[in-house]
Every structure is written in C-alpha cells, then in structure tokens.
Design a protein around this motif. Sequence first.
Motif, short mmCIF file in Angstrom:
data_model
loop_
_atom_site.label_atom_id
_atom_site.label_comp_id
_atom_site.label_asym_id
_atom_site.label_seq_id
_atom_site.Cartn_x
_atom_site.Cartn_y
_atom_site.Cartn_z
N ARG A 196 10.75 67.91 134.88
CA ARG A 196 9.81 67.89 136.01
C ARG A 196 8.87 69.09 136.00
N ASN A 197 8.81 69.80 134.87
CA ASN A 197 7.98 71.00 134.78
C ASN A 197 8.21 71.97 135.93
N ALA B 202 2.73 79.27 138.75
CA ALA B 202 3.29 77.92 138.70
C ALA B 202 3.49 77.49 137.26
N GLY B 203 4.59 76.83 136.98
CA GLY B 203 4.86 76.30 135.65
C GLY B 203 5.46 77.31 134.69
N LYS C 90 10.23 72.57 143.43
CA LYS C 90 9.18 73.05 142.52
C LYS C 90 9.62 74.30 141.78
N LEU C 91 10.56 75.02 142.41
CA LEU C 91 10.97 76.31 141.87
C LEU C 91 12.49 76.34 141.87
N TYR D 224 12.97 76.63 123.09
CA TYR D 224 13.45 75.24 123.05
C TYR D 224 12.84 74.43 124.18
N ARG D 225 12.64 73.16 123.88
CA ARG D 225 12.06 72.23 124.86
C ARG D 225 12.89 70.97 124.89
N PHE D 226 12.91 70.32 126.03
CA PHE D 226 13.54 69.01 126.13
C PHE D 226 12.51 67.96 125.76
#
Lengths: 265, 275
Positions: free
Chosen positions: B195-196, B32-33, B165-166, B215-217
Amino acid sequence: MSRAPYVSINAETALLEILKAPVSTLQDFCLLAGKALANLFRAPHYWDDVLIQMDRIGVGSLPIICLTGGFSGAVMALQMSKALDTYGASSQVGQIVSITLVAQLGPVLTSLLVAGRNASGIASELGSMKVTEQIDAMRALGTDPVQKLVTPRMFAMTVMLPFLTVIADFVGMLGGWLVALGLIGTTSALYWRGVYDILVFADVLQGLIKPLVNGLVISLVGCYYGMATSGGTQGVGRATTQAVVVSSVWIFVINLFLTQLFVNL
Amino acid sequence: MPAPESILRFDGVSVIYDGVRVLDHVSFTLAAGETRVILGAAGAGKTVLLKTALGLISPDEGRVSLFNQEITGLRERQLFAIRAQVGMLFQESALFDSLTIEENVAYPLENQIGVRVDPAEVLPRVEAILKDVELGHTLDKFPNELSGGMRRRVGIARANVTYPKLVFYDSPTAGLDPITANNIMSLVIKQRDQRNTTTVIVSHRLQDGALMANYRFNSQSGKIERQRHTGALDTHTKFMVLQKGRLVFEGSEDELHASPDPYVAKFVLEQAQSA
Ligand SMILES: Nc1ncnc2c1ncn2[C@@H]1O[C@H](COP(=O)(O)OP(=O)(O)O)[C@@H](O)[C@H]1O
Ligand SMILES: [Mg+2]
C-alpha cells in the motif's frame, strides 16, 4: 529538582520535601478518580467489561465472603453469650450479633476481603498491562484506558460491595442463629426478633453507605497502583502489595469517619 | 511552516526522565512515501521517540507534528482522530492478553475512534490480513499460546489492518532468532510495499535497515526481491542513528557506511563484523 545542590536546614522545606511524594500521589489519585467518575456520563460505555467485572468481583468473592461472615456471626454469638450470661441476658444475643454485623463488622470484613482479593487482582492485571505496553497500545488504538479499564472496575465494585456486605451480614446472622440455637439454647423466634428489633434505619443506612464508599476507594486504589506501575514484573508485585495495604488502611479510616458521622446523627 | 508533504516532523524535541535527557533536541522531517530506519543501541531512546511521535509521551521541549498538524499539547481525545491514520507495532507486540488473536486484530476496526468499518467487513478483513502474515489458522488462540515470532506477526497485522498511511515498527526483530527475524522483516517490507505505506522502523540491527533499503515486495510474483542496483539507489530509504537520545546521523545507506562520526562508524563496523 533545583533544590538538590544544597542541603536544606530549614525545617519547613525539609517537611515540604517529605510531604511532596504523598501529596503528588494523592493529587494523581484524585485526578484518576475524577476522570473515572466523569467517564460514567460519557460515551463510549463498555458494558461488557462492567458485567465481566461484576462477575469477577461479586460472584467470585461470594464463597469467601459467606465463609467469613458465617464464622464471624457464630464466634460473636459464642463470645457474647458468655458475657451476656453474667447479666442473665443471654436471650439478647440476636441483638448483639445483628447490630455489630450490620453497622461495623460486616462492612469492614467484607471490604477487607474484597480489597485483598480484588484490589490486588486489579492492580496486578493493570500493572501487567502497563509494563507490557498494552495500555500504550490501547491509547494508540484510540481507546481511553481510564474509560475502558478503570470506570468499569470502579462501577462494578461500587455496585457489588454493598450486595456482598448484605449477604455477609445475613450469613453471619445465620451463623449466630446456629450457635444461639444449638449451644446457648435460645429459641429461633427470640433470636430473629432480637436481630430485627435492634436495627433502626440509620444502622442499615450506615451498613450500606460504608461498603459503597469502600468499593469506590478500593477499586480506584487498585486501578491507580496498577496504572502507575513501572519497572517490569518486580513493579507489578510492588503495585499489588501497595494496592492491598493502602486500600486496607483506607477502609479503616473511612469506617472511623462514617461511624463518627452516624453516631452523631 | 512544515513542507506540504511532511507526514511526521520533530522540531527540537526533548524528553526528560528524572533529569536525564532521553531524547535530546531531536529534529527531523519525514516525507510521504519514505522509509525511515532508526538505528541505536538498547536504551538509545528509540521506543521513546516512537511513542513521542504518536503523542503517547508528550515532549518536555520542542514540537511534534503528524500529517502537518501539531500534536504537542493536544488533548487525548483530539489525538485519537490523528492516531487513526497511524499503525504501530510495539516492541513486545503488546497484544491484549484477554482477547483472542482475531479479537486483537479486529480491535482497531471495531473500537478505534476515527476508523469506520462496516461490521460485516470486519471478519473478512481480519482473516485476509492474518493470512497475509501467514497466520490464517490461529484465529481462536490467545496471545500467550503463540511464540514470540507469531505474536510479532499478529502485531504487524493489527498495526496494518486499518490500512494506515503511516506505520511505526518498534524493534520488530528484537529477541528473535535470525531466521524468524528475517521472516518478520519480509512481512514488514510486504506491508510497506502493498500500500506504499510511509514506514518508520526502529532497530538495533543494521541488517534490518539494509533489508528495508534494498528489498521490495513484488506483487506479481508475490515474493520479496532484491532491488536492481540502479544509479539512484533507493532515495526513499533514509537512515538515522540515535546515540543516548541525540541524533548523530541522518542520511542514505551509502552515507551511513561512509560516515566520519566515530560512534556511527563503530556502530556500523561492529554490526558488519557480527553479521
Ligand atoms: N517511563 C520511563 N521512566 C524513566 N525512564 C525511562 C522511561 N522510559 C524510558 N526510560 C529511559 O529512557 C531511555 C531510552 O529508553 P528506550 O526508548 O526504551 O530505549 P530503546 O532505544 O532501547 O527503545 C532508557 O535509558 C530508559 O531507561
Ligand atoms: Mg525499545
């Protein structure tokens, strides 16, 4: 698959190999037909799609059906009046036009036209959806493509084809009437009496059951070849052609069997 | 037993078409994640892998589990409930031609079994997510009126509108020019980080993987930012390389660049040269 390495000289296995493809096609077809029919009794029902298909198949086919029906009736009256004249029976042209149209020509012609128009349309539409992954997307989005796509088309065509056939029959009778009146010189009363008197219940029933069965088969054949499409745009073309050819052949076969059934009735 | 947090698990999965192993004993587990980048040349089996993960293709060997539930052998109707928690962007977007953009994006909210949304909430949600992918003005258009890049955005919106979720992305940048491709990638990163979402992305571009990993938002600035190079650089992103249906590499970005596998090394080198 495991038979590939050696060449079979056994005639029986050779025959089995030849029959394998059509038999598995028939099996898949029956499976699809079974699912589509079972879905009639299972939620969710996509009535919007049913109405859209009824409009496309029924209303959309009306002009060509009327045209073909009318000309067939007229030509038949013309040709038959000649033959009937030699027996001095040209007054019976109404009977001939009526029985031929209702029992045979109406159902076969209408079904063939609808097969050409709509089996191809269905196969190419579903085929394009298949090769552009829209069918997969539908499944990924929790919709059964058979329920959403096949069942509405099957239902719509099975309901509409008998109606179209009745209309084609009637327009054909009108065509015959115009010829009888204008060129042969019978009276309207005589013509329409003949048209009416010759028909018995079994003929009318035959004339309605044939398009019913044809509608079921044409729509399912179109859907089957559409859903089985593979190989890009070329595959869509292939599926469309196959759908028209196969459904046309079935129309003649069904016509023969049902005629045989009613003749013996 | 799969680990409790396993979201997706392949266990010796093979898919065979006409005697050819399109997937060949593929095994991996997705936590997860996590972000998983699956690289491979055209025809490597990337699309087949994603479709197998969703149960659209049933494997000839092996087992697939989604959310700790084995899906191999489940009936289509049983799969619907599980698929409701997964979003997918198809390779050519696979939008429904006969529906408008709005209807396409609303489709999962209104039709998907296992997704329940108040009808009054559908339109606001569709509008919000279309604005999110910078397509707020195209509601009434049909897919064939849009460019390839715009269709991809609608596909991203449709895949995320149920807040799954996925999410699977099948070659989101294939066939796009580099600028459009990078725009699409930033939208993918945004959807992931808002929403991870556990994300699986398939691509033939190594660069897409690097973007996902580095990169990240940033929700405060509303921008995509390069992640600061800390010691434990991105343990969340894992790479896999697929070669003719076989999994030839699984590991971090650094391990990918250091891989001794000749195919992987060649893949990395060629991509680095063309970039
Ligand atoms: N339905 C199918 N029937 C036969 N072969 C297929 C089918 N789908 C995919 N393949 C084959 O499987 C291989 C992998 O395909 P795919 O997963 O689409 O590749 P990619 O990595 O480019 O997405 C290809 O060689 C393709 O020809
Ligand atoms: Mg692909």
